[in-house]
Design an enzyme around this catalytic site. Structure first.
Site, PDB file in Angstrom:
ATOM      1  CG  ASP A  54      12.290  97.813  28.466  1.00 51.45           C
ATOM      2  OD1 ASP A  54      13.392  98.149  28.932  1.00 51.45           O
ATOM      3  OD2 ASP A  54      12.149  97.091  27.450  1.00 51.45           O
ATOM      4  CG  ASN A  56      23.143 106.784  36.315  1.00 49.19           C
ATOM      5  OD1 ASN A  56      23.712 106.781  37.408  1.00 49.19           O
ATOM      6  ND2 ASN A  56      22.602 105.705  35.784  1.00 49.19           N
TER       7      ASN A  56
HETATM    8  N1  LIG Z   1      25.079 104.578  38.686  1.00 49.92           N
HETATM    9  C1  LIG Z   1      25.332 103.339  38.206  1.00 49.92           C
HETATM   10  N2  LIG Z   1      26.462 102.709  38.559  1.00 49.92           N
HETATM   11  C2  LIG Z   1      26.750 101.466  38.102  1.00 49.92           C
HETATM   12  N3  LIG Z   1      25.945 100.767  37.246  1.00 49.92           N
HETATM   13  C3  LIG Z   1      24.806 101.376  36.856  1.00 49.92           C
HETATM   14  C4  LIG Z   1      24.429 102.680  37.306  1.00 49.92           C
HETATM   15  N4  LIG Z   1      23.226 102.984  36.746  1.00 49.92           N
HETATM   16  C5  LIG Z   1      22.875 101.931  35.981  1.00 49.92           C
HETATM   17  N5  LIG Z   1      23.816 100.961  36.047  1.00 49.92           N
HETATM   18  C6  LIG Z   1      23.822  99.665  35.344  1.00 49.92           C
HETATM   19  O1  LIG Z   1      23.747  99.952  33.950  1.00 49.92           O
HETATM   20  C7  LIG Z   1      22.938  98.957  33.292  1.00 49.92           C
HETATM   21  C8  LIG Z   1      21.784  99.649  32.563  1.00 49.92           C
HETATM   22  O2  LIG Z   1      20.956 100.241  33.558  1.00 49.92           O
HETATM   23  P1  LIG Z   1      19.377 100.340  33.313  1.00 49.92           P
HETATM   24  O3  LIG Z   1      18.835  99.038  32.866  1.00 49.92           O
HETATM   25  O4  LIG Z   1      18.794 100.974  34.500  1.00 49.92           O
HETATM   26  O5  LIG Z   1      19.375 101.344  32.067  1.00 49.92           O
HETATM   27  P2  LIG Z   1      18.144 101.682  31.101  1.00 49.92           P
HETATM   28  O6  LIG Z   1      18.330 103.071  30.625  1.00 49.92           O
HETATM   29  O7  LIG Z   1      16.856 101.366  31.769  1.00 49.92           O
HETATM   30  O8  LIG Z   1      18.408 100.641  29.948  1.00 49.92           O
HETATM   31  P3  LIG Z   1      17.385 100.289  28.740  1.00 49.92           P
HETATM   32  O9  LIG Z   1      17.318 101.517  27.878  1.00 49.92           O
HETATM   33  O10 LIG Z   1      18.048  99.120  28.109  1.00 49.92           O
HETATM   34  O11 LIG Z   1      16.076  99.956  29.392  1.00 49.92           O
HETATM   35  C9  LIG Z   1      22.462  98.011  34.394  1.00 49.92           C
HETATM   36  O12 LIG Z   1      23.344  96.908  34.425  1.00 49.92           O
HETATM   37  C10 LIG Z   1      22.599  98.827  35.674  1.00 49.92           C
HETATM   38  O13 LIG Z   1      22.846  98.023  36.827  1.00 49.92           O
END
Ligand SMILES: Nc1ncnc2c1ncn2[C@@H]1O[C@H](COP(=O)(O)OP(=O)(O)OP(=O)(O)O)[C@@H](O)[C@H]1O
Length: 413
Positions: free
Chosen positions: A126, A350
């Site tokens: 990413d 999630n």
């Molecule tokens: N179970 C949870 N509880 C609270 N906050 C969460 C939880 N899971 C993820 N987050 C928060 O949500 C936000 C997005 O999480 P993350 O970056 O892991 O998502 P992603 O799918 O990888 O995003 P992207 O598609 O932008 O890469 C982050 O700020 C993370 O800390």
């Protein structure tokens, strides 16, 4: 419905002496439910994690005990024992709609593997470098960086697909792309250039198809994982790009296989045609190694495709959130993965708002939405056969190894 089982956590937030305060009976058979409220923990400074104070813990334990009787839905568990057993190298790819928590889930899985004794590598393609954010540590640079904190070696790699794309473009420019056209005009074979046009040779070599950067980045990982110095890693976790990219990436090896195959066949014809001309004019043939570069790229793509489809060593875990849109996209992703013979067994839902006694209007509405989304999953032919793992919405951002360990102990049981 079985009463909620309080989840104990060996997270540093609850110092070992507090372990016996939470008598968790994570019985396999029993319902493993979530705490009656969003699990509370204080996010310490990731580098100097300390446990919460005893008084807070006592208060928490009292409220925990009160919710013990709250019934929680019976849930699948991730069956982490299966994931962690054996020392043969396994690959876990986490993917799904943007922003659902792929990186957090991937990073928490990597921490859990490392803390379970597996030398682990977590890879992100990413360009937004969210892995560094997740670990609260600078992991950029495109080389392996050791993550501070886990009990066993955990390394992270943030590949920059742009760099990988650059590599592809220069390779093709030097020896493919316009090079082939000039070469052919040189040889008085300009009339063939039109035929090449049909193949969109120029587009393929000058502007790589979507998903190529992801594929090249993954092929790079495969390449160096085959080398001696990296064979210590027994678990590789990929934090993949959002759904669209992954789908294009999956169809890419076939696309490249076909188009590169055509180019190489055409190249073959040109070479034999030009060697005849050369013998007449004796002109020194400029032999670009387009074929070799393209052949190598094709081999790398085939390796990526084989890795994705290897049921013994690879598993794709879909991550979603409890909304109708995210579940619909996850269903399409699952169908595409199935079409590409990519093994999928687990679905993480999630950021679930856990049941709570005090219900504000907003939460009540959100809970209704998520119940609708969970029903959709149960009725969806693509998703209902997967092992459903529910991850609660926690009350702070998940950053740093201690927080990843905390959420990892909840998700990966
Ligand atoms: N179970 C949870 N509880 C609270 N906050 C969460 C939880 N899971 C993820 N987050 C928060 O949500 C936000 C997005 O999480 P993350 O970056 O892991 O998502 P992603 O799918 O990888 O995003 P992207 O598609 O932008 O890469 C982050 O700020 C993370 O800390």
């Amino acid at each position: 419905m079985a009463p909620a089982t309080i989840i104990s956590s060996s997270s540093p937030f609850f110092s070992p002496s507090l372990g016996n305060v939470f008598s968790a009976t994570n019985s396999r058979a029993g319902a493993v439910g979530f705490l009656g409220f969003a699990p509370k923990f204080q996010a310490p400074n990731p580098l100097t994690a300390t446990s919460i104070s005893l008084s807070t813990a006592r208060k928490t334990s009292r409220s925990l005990l009160q919710v013990r009787s709250v019934a929680a839905p019976v849930e699948d568990v991730a069956e982490f024992d299966d994931m962690v057993s054996g020392t043969q190298r396994k690959y876990y790819m986490l993917g799904g709609k943007g922003g659902v928590g792929k990186t957090s889930c991937a990073a928490s899985l990597a921490v859990k593997f490392a803390n379970s004794g597996h030398p682990t590598l977590v890879v992100s393609t990413d360009p937004a470098h969210s892995l560094s954010d997740s670990f609260a540590q600078d992991l950029t640079g495109g080389t392996l960086v050791q993550v501070e904190g886990p009990d066993y070696p955990l390394f992270a790699l943030e590949l920059n697909p742009e760099k990988a794309r650059e590599e592809f473009r220069t390779a093709s420019k030097q020896n493919g792309g316009t090079g082939v056209k000039d070469f052919m005009e040189d040889m008085g074979l300009g009339m063939l250039v039109e035929q090449l046009g049909e193949l969109k040779l120029g587009e393929l070599l000058d502007t790589p198809p979507p998903g190529l950067d992801e594929a090249i980045a993954i092929s790079k990982v495969i390449q160096f994982l085959e080398s001696e110095e990296y064979n210590m890693f027994t678990r590789i976790v990929f934090d993949t790009a959002p759904t669209g990219h992954t789908l294009r990436l999956l169809s890419l090896p076939d696309f490249l296989d076909a188009s590169i195959g055509k180019i190489l066949k055409l190249k073959q014809k040109i070479t034999s045609a030009t060697s005849a001309i050369k013998s007449v004019f004796g002109k020194e043939e400029k032999r670009p190694d387009a074929a070799d570069k393209l052949e190598k790229l094709r081999e790398r793509m085939i390796k990526v495709r084989e890795l994705f489809r290897d049921v013994d060593s690879t598993e794709f875990v879909i991550v979603t959130i409890p909304t109708v849109m995210a579940v619909s996209e996850s269903s399409r992703l699952r169908a595409s993965l199935e079409k590409e013979n990519v093994p999928v067994k687990r679905l993480i839902v999630n950021q679930l708002l856990p049941p709570s006694v005090s219900d504000c209007k907003f939460c009540a509405m959100r809970r209704k939405d998520q119940a609708r989304a969970l029903d959709m999953i149960q009725d969806d032919p693509e998703l209902s056969t997967l092992r459903l793992i529910k991850a609660p919405l926690v009350d702070v951002e998940i950053r740093g190894v201690p927080a990843l360990k905390f959420i990892g102990d909840i998700i990966w049981k």
